[in-house]
Scaffold this motif. Structure first.
Motif, PDB file in Angstrom:
ATOM      1  N   GLY A  98       0.813  -1.210   0.000  1.00  0.00           N
ATOM      2  CA  GLY A  98       0.000   0.000   0.000  1.00  0.00           C
ATOM      3  C   GLY A  98       0.844   1.256   0.000  1.00  0.00           C
ATOM      4  N   GLY A 132       0.797   3.836  -2.973  1.00  0.00           N
ATOM      5  CA  GLY A 132       0.363   5.163  -2.539  1.00  0.00           C
ATOM      6  C   GLY A 132       1.313   6.246  -3.003  1.00  0.00           C
ATOM      7  N   LEU A 177      -5.895   8.386  -4.379  1.00  0.00           N
ATOM      8  CA  LEU A 177      -5.973   7.561  -3.172  1.00  0.00           C
ATOM      9  C   LEU A 177      -6.915   6.378  -3.353  1.00  0.00           C
ATOM     10  CD1 LEU A 177      -5.118   7.132  -0.252  1.00  0.00           C
ATOM     11  CD2 LEU A 177      -6.959   8.692   0.446  1.00  0.00           C
ATOM     12  N   SER A 209      -4.964   3.620  -5.344  1.00  0.00           N
ATOM     13  CA  SER A 209      -3.863   3.044  -4.568  1.00  0.00           C
ATOM     14  C   SER A 209      -4.391   2.238  -3.386  1.00  0.00           C
ATOM     15  CB  SER A 209      -2.915   4.146  -4.083  1.00  0.00           C
ATOM     16  OG  SER A 209      -3.588   5.100  -3.292  1.00  0.00           O
ATOM     17  N   THR A 210      -5.506   2.667  -2.790  1.00  0.00           N
ATOM     18  CA  THR A 210      -6.103   1.911  -1.691  1.00  0.00           C
ATOM     19  C   THR A 210      -6.602   0.554  -2.172  1.00  0.00           C
ATOM     20  OG1 THR A 210      -6.773   3.945  -0.542  1.00  0.00           O
ATOM     21  CG2 THR A 210      -7.875   1.916   0.101  1.00  0.00           C
ATOM     22  N   GLY A 235      -3.499  -1.632  -2.737  1.00  0.00           N
ATOM     23  CA  GLY A 235      -2.915  -2.051  -1.463  1.00  0.00           C
ATOM     24  C   GLY A 235      -3.757  -3.113  -0.778  1.00  0.00           C
ATOM     25  N   ALA A 241      -1.656   2.618   1.946  1.00  0.00           N
ATOM     26  CA  ALA A 241      -1.977   3.559   0.877  1.00  0.00           C
ATOM     27  C   ALA A 241      -2.133   4.983   1.419  1.00  0.00           C
ATOM     28  CB  ALA A 241      -3.263   3.124   0.172  1.00  0.00           C
ATOM     29  N   GLU A 264       0.252   8.263   0.524  1.00  0.00           N
ATOM     30  CA  GLU A 264      -0.341   9.508   0.035  1.00  0.00           C
ATOM     31  C   GLU A 264       0.092  10.699   0.875  1.00  0.00           C
ATOM     32  OE1 GLU A 264      -2.586  12.059  -2.304  1.00  0.00           O
ATOM     33  OE2 GLU A 264      -2.230   9.922  -2.656  1.00  0.00           O
TER      34      GLU A 264
END
Length: 314
Positions: free
Chosen positions: A49, A53, A60, A63-64, A67, A102, A106
């Motif tokens: 993550g 991220g 987000l 990427s979440t 992850g 993630a 970020e």
């Protein structure tokens, strides 16, 4: 490049644990299997993550999902040969780890991203070592085996740990030189992102560099480019989308050569330019500091949807 190399290491070590569990599944109790699935799911989720991220900074949601997917897969595969409870523990831990990783990726600022990746890798490698040792003890491997000798000899353990990270740093430096790391990955390098003074004099008489950035829903084209400190820049912002967009350069200090939309006209301001749908806006400025800087759309929700890029000022 650091993301790629770390991802390869995480994948290899995770596969070693998963293969070990599959081979020795008959000797692993349900409780130990649950602990291993939970640990690996959480570690892969957090580390994976974090990497996505950083790689997909500004998006987000995507990427979440990635992850969570990494953590889910690691937890599921580890718990699969043990029991349903081990699968549940591994999957839930992996999903939670992916979400947290993630968000961490970020939030980390560019100058700290490379350091954070290394810290997470140290944690990952250390915990995987403990998991393998626990599995070895559980499955009754020879007490004089190589893994056992390493864990019972602090000096040998330290040497192995240092050799691993020396090799990691060596490979990272070699790959970075051979492949000429692009901007979107090199912004993770602390030495580049420290906003130091370039020492180049401002010279508005130098031929200006023309840069055209096109905005759509929801991306910039190009999303990374290079500038030279002290060289005038004419930035043309073309909004090809159907909603308003803008660009704001984070922490990049410039000397404006014309009034900004805020009505100010002074040195060391941050570039911000706005354009309505189908319109084009223009701004002229001179970068005064070197480094790698992020730019993004400040319209609510647009940065989170992926409208993020990077500029390298050398």
């Amino acid at each position: 490049m650091s993301i790629l190399l770390t991802g390869i290491i995480v994948t290899i070590l995770s596969l070693i644990v998963i293969v070990f569990v599959f081979i020795k599944r008959k000797k692993i109790t349900c409780m130990i299997g649950m602990m291993v699935a939970m640990a690996l799911g959480m570690l892969v989720g957090l580390t994976g993550g974090l990497l996505v991220g950083i790689l997909y900074s500004g998006n987000l949601f995507f990427s979440t999902l990635l992850g969570m997917g990494f953590g889910f897969l690691a937890g599921f595969l580890t718990g699969l040969p043990i029991s349903v409870m081990a699968i549940i523990d591994g999957v839930l831990s992996g999903i939670m780890g992916g979400m947290m990783g993630a968000m961490l990726g970020e939030m980390i600022s560019p100058e700290h991203q490379n350091s954070m990746i290394r810290v997470m890798l140290v944690i990952f490698v250390g915990m995987i070592g403990i998991v393998l040792y626990m599995l070895q003890q559980e499955t009754g491997f020879n007490r004089f085996s190589f893994i056992n000798k390493i864990f019972h000899n602090p000096l040998l353990l330290s040497i192995v740990f240092l050799l691993f990270f020396y090799t990691y740093n060596h490979l990272y430096n070699e790959l970075a030189q051979d492949h000429n790391v692009p901007i979107k990955n090199s912004h993770m390098s602390q030495s580049m992102t420290h906003n130091k003074s370039s020492g180049s004099p401002l010279n508005s008489s130098t031929k200006a560099k023309k840069v055209v950035i096109e905005a759509t829903e929801f991306a910039y084209f190009p999303k990374d480019f290079k500038l030279s400190a002290g060289q005038p820049v004419t930035l043309i912002f073309k909004n090809s989308g159907e909603v308003e967009h803008d660009i704001e350069f984070e922490n990049m200090k410039v000397s404006l050569l014309q009034q900004s939309h805020h009505g100010n006209h002074s040195k060391n301001q941050t570039v911000h330019i706005h354009s309505l749908p189908g319109k084009t806006a223009e701004i002229r400025f001179i970068p005064v500091e070197s480094g790698v800087f992020r730019f993004y759309c400040t319209v609510p929700g647009h940065k989170e949807s992926g409208m993020v890029g990077f500029v390298e000022v050398s």
